[in-house]
Design a protein around this motif. Structure first.
Motif, PDB file in Angstrom:
ATOM      1  N   ALA A 272      46.546   8.674  10.779  1.00 23.86           N
ATOM      2  CA  ALA A 272      45.863   8.003  11.889  1.00 23.86           C
ATOM      3  C   ALA A 272      45.748   8.948  13.077  1.00 23.86           C
ATOM      4  N   TRP A 273      44.666   8.788  13.843  1.00 22.88           N
ATOM      5  CA  TRP A 273      44.410   9.549  15.083  1.00 22.88           C
ATOM      6  C   TRP A 273      44.360  11.053  14.821  1.00 22.88           C
ATOM      7  N   GLN A 274      43.934  11.467  13.642  1.00 22.65           N
ATOM      8  CA  GLN A 274      44.045  12.843  13.156  1.00 22.65           C
ATOM      9  C   GLN A 274      43.110  13.809  13.888  1.00 22.65           C
ATOM     10  N   HIS A 275      43.452  15.091  13.738  1.00 20.35           N
ATOM     11  CA  HIS A 275      42.634  16.206  14.232  1.00 20.35           C
ATOM     12  C   HIS A 275      42.477  17.256  13.129  1.00 20.35           C
ATOM     13  N   ASP A 276      41.431  18.062  13.247  1.00 20.48           N
ATOM     14  CA  ASP A 276      41.275  19.308  12.495  1.00 20.48           C
ATOM     15  C   ASP A 276      41.319  19.101  10.979  1.00 20.48           C
ATOM     16  N   ALA A 277      40.415  18.279  10.458  1.00 24.13           N
ATOM     17  CA  ALA A 277      40.332  18.073   9.005  1.00 24.13           C
ATOM     18  C   ALA A 277      39.577  19.233   8.356  1.00 24.13           C
ATOM     19  N   ARG A 278      40.150  19.815   7.312  1.00 23.09           N
ATOM     20  CA  ARG A 278      39.546  20.979   6.643  1.00 23.09           C
ATOM     21  C   ARG A 278      39.646  20.830   5.128  1.00 23.09           C
ATOM     22  N   LEU A 279      38.540  21.069   4.447  1.00 20.08           N
ATOM     23  CA  LEU A 279      38.541  21.168   2.989  1.00 20.08           C
ATOM     24  C   LEU A 279      38.955  22.576   2.608  1.00 20.08           C
ATOM     25  N   GLN A 280      39.998  22.696   1.802  1.00 14.83           N
ATOM     26  CA  GLN A 280      40.507  24.001   1.405  1.00 14.83           C
ATOM     27  C   GLN A 280      39.902  24.442   0.072  1.00 14.83           C
ATOM     28  N   ALA A 281      40.099  25.707  -0.258  1.00 15.34           N
ATOM     29  CA  ALA A 281      39.483  26.282  -1.462  1.00 15.34           C
ATOM     30  C   ALA A 281      39.949  25.597  -2.736  1.00 15.34           C
ATOM     31  N   ASP A 282      41.155  25.025  -2.730  1.00 16.51           N
ATOM     32  CA  ASP A 282      41.669  24.356  -3.928  1.00 16.51           C
ATOM     33  C   ASP A 282      41.266  22.891  -4.008  1.00 16.51           C
TER      34      ASP A 282
END
Length: 464
Positions: A272-282
């Protein structure tokens, strides 16, 4: 009484004789190698911070690079706080970027790009219907295509009756815009109200909000990532959701979290209330999970099963003691597989193994840093070194520094009655941002030379 994980002591600043105007924070370790693995934090890379918020007794505001020991490399003080200061690549070369503007919980401004001499080479801003100088501080990622991903918070009319507000109300819309850095042209734009209803928000509508004077921030876009030829990944704090968006239509491939999640969550996987979502290479998703209850804010890595549509915890990155970072924060997967976490509202940064063992935890004691990054950096400032001379009896001490220079290995002192007669009298190894060099019987003229590892002169200054 301080916060549970915030040091209960005043912040300490570095004091430099050659640069008394610079007061970066002293950075100290809280713990080393907490875990059973005989590993060390990533060597040969530096840390990029943006200390800010004067109400927290921060020692400086602006851009700051420190080395793995926490010693300052480049200090660029500013009367206002900076956001998203980091190293990136543009046109095949390393650059520095940071956001510059006016901010509260969102902002209006531009992104500045510096080359390795710390010279501005470009300013990136919004365009199209948004107009210029509407770039928000939350995102400024450069893509391999030479574009920059920006966020913006335009004030627009919206029906708020579904959450108890006025039907003819006002909101802050979340806009993602991709801009060509060289031309300023908009190559992609996505608007939240076209795809996410106001009723998806978890943010309470406070009394007096939802008017033109006080628009309601229902979405709060805070990261955008280019994840493929036809997709971008968007995070929204106030809907507790991460969206994979199709560029062509703006519709979702899937939604992770929120009121309309496409996924079922395994134990401990909700956020909840998250920041900085990133899809990684795996294929995993990393984020900074700000929600602290009932334990702590954390770095989080989720595995997504796109067949079963489930999300499970791959790893979590926990502080040594509970740390309530209600705002800001980031998670960075490093090239060696380690994971670097900036704690946003709390004055810490940490490094972990990919599996979650804590390797190092550092504090700058006071202030906040929107995001914190680790990367190698080589700086070649065009300004000369700085030097100060302090005489005492028949001797003296020369204090030498060169803000932003990373290739100085040693300092050489020359002295004589004038520049023509000056001869070398001391050569010492560089020791941190400022090096103190004792000199016996200095003449009227004293010069310092910065030397690289081969002994070549990089720059010089007269010590006065």
């Amino acid at each position: 009484m301080g916060r549970p994980d915030r040091p209960d002591r005043p912040a300490r600043a570095w004091q430099f004789v050659s640069r008394p105007d610079l007061t970066p924070p002293v950075i100290t370790s809280t713990v080393k190698a907490r875990g059973p693995l005989p590993l060390e934090p990533t060597e040969g890379s530096d840390v990029f911070l943006g200390p800010k918020d004067t109400d927290t007794s921060v020692t400086m505001q602006g851009e700051l690079i420190v080395d793995t020991q926490g010693d300052p490399i480049w200090v660029n003080s500013s009367p206002v706080g900076t956001f998203n200061f980091r190293e990136q690549t543009y046109q095949g070369k390393p650059v520095l970027t940071y956001w510059d503007g006016n901010s509260t919980s969102y902002g209006h401004g531009d992104v500045v790009i510096l080359d390795d001499t710390y010279t501005p080479i470009a300013t990136v801003t919004t365009a199209g219907d948004l107009g210029p100088h509407q770039a928000d501080m939350h995102e400024s990622a450069i893509t391999p295509q030479g574009t920059m991903l920006l966020t913006s918070y335009p004030e627009v009319r919206a029906d708020l009756s579904s959450i108890g507000g006025p039907k003819d109300g006002w909101v802050l819309e979340g806009v993602a815009q991709e801009v060509d850095i060289a031309t300023g042209a908009v190559v992609f734009e996505w608007r939240s109200l076209d795809h996410v209803p106001v009723s998806d928000t978890y943010q309470p509508l406070a009394a007096g909000q939802g008017t033109q004077a006080n628009p309601f921030d229902y979405f709060h876009i805070n990261s955008v990532q280019d994840v493929g030829p036809d997709q971008v990944l968007i995070s929204a704090r106030h809907t507790h959701a991460i969206y994979e968006v199709t560029r062509q239509t703006g519709s979702f491939t899937w939604q992770l979290g929120g009121r309309q999640s496409s996924f079922t969550f395994g134990p401990g996987a909700t956020f909840a209330w998250q920041h900085d979502a990133r899809l990684q290479a795996d294929g995993t998703i990393t984020m900074f999970d700000n929600e602290a209850a009932p334990t702590s804010s954390r770095g989080l890595r989720l595995s997504l099963d796109l067949a079963a549509m489930t999300a499970t915890v791959a790893a979590q990155y926990l502080p040594p003691t509970a740390r309530d970072a209600a705002t800001q924060g980031d998670v960075q997967v490093l090239p060696d597989g380690n994971v670097f976490v900036g704690w946003g509202q709390e004055p810490f940064y940490s490094e972990y193994t990919g599996g979650g063992w804590l390797l190092a935890d550092e504090t700058f004691t006071a202030g906040t840093s929107y995001r914190t990054f680790r990367a190698p950096w080589t700086g070649r400032p065009t300004t000369p070194p700085d030097a100060a001379l302090r005489r005492s009896g028949s001797g003296a001490t020369v204090y030498a520094s060169w803000n932003g220079a990373t290739q100085v290995a040693s300092w050489r002192v020359l002295t004589g009655s004038d520049a023509t007669s000056a001869r070398p009298v001391a050569t010492v190894r560089r020791t941190g941002f400022e090096t103190a060099i004792p000199v016996k019987h200095p003449g009227a003229y004293v010069q310092v030379q910065a030397l690289d590892a081969s002994g070549a002169v990089l720059g010089s200054a007269v010590a006065g």
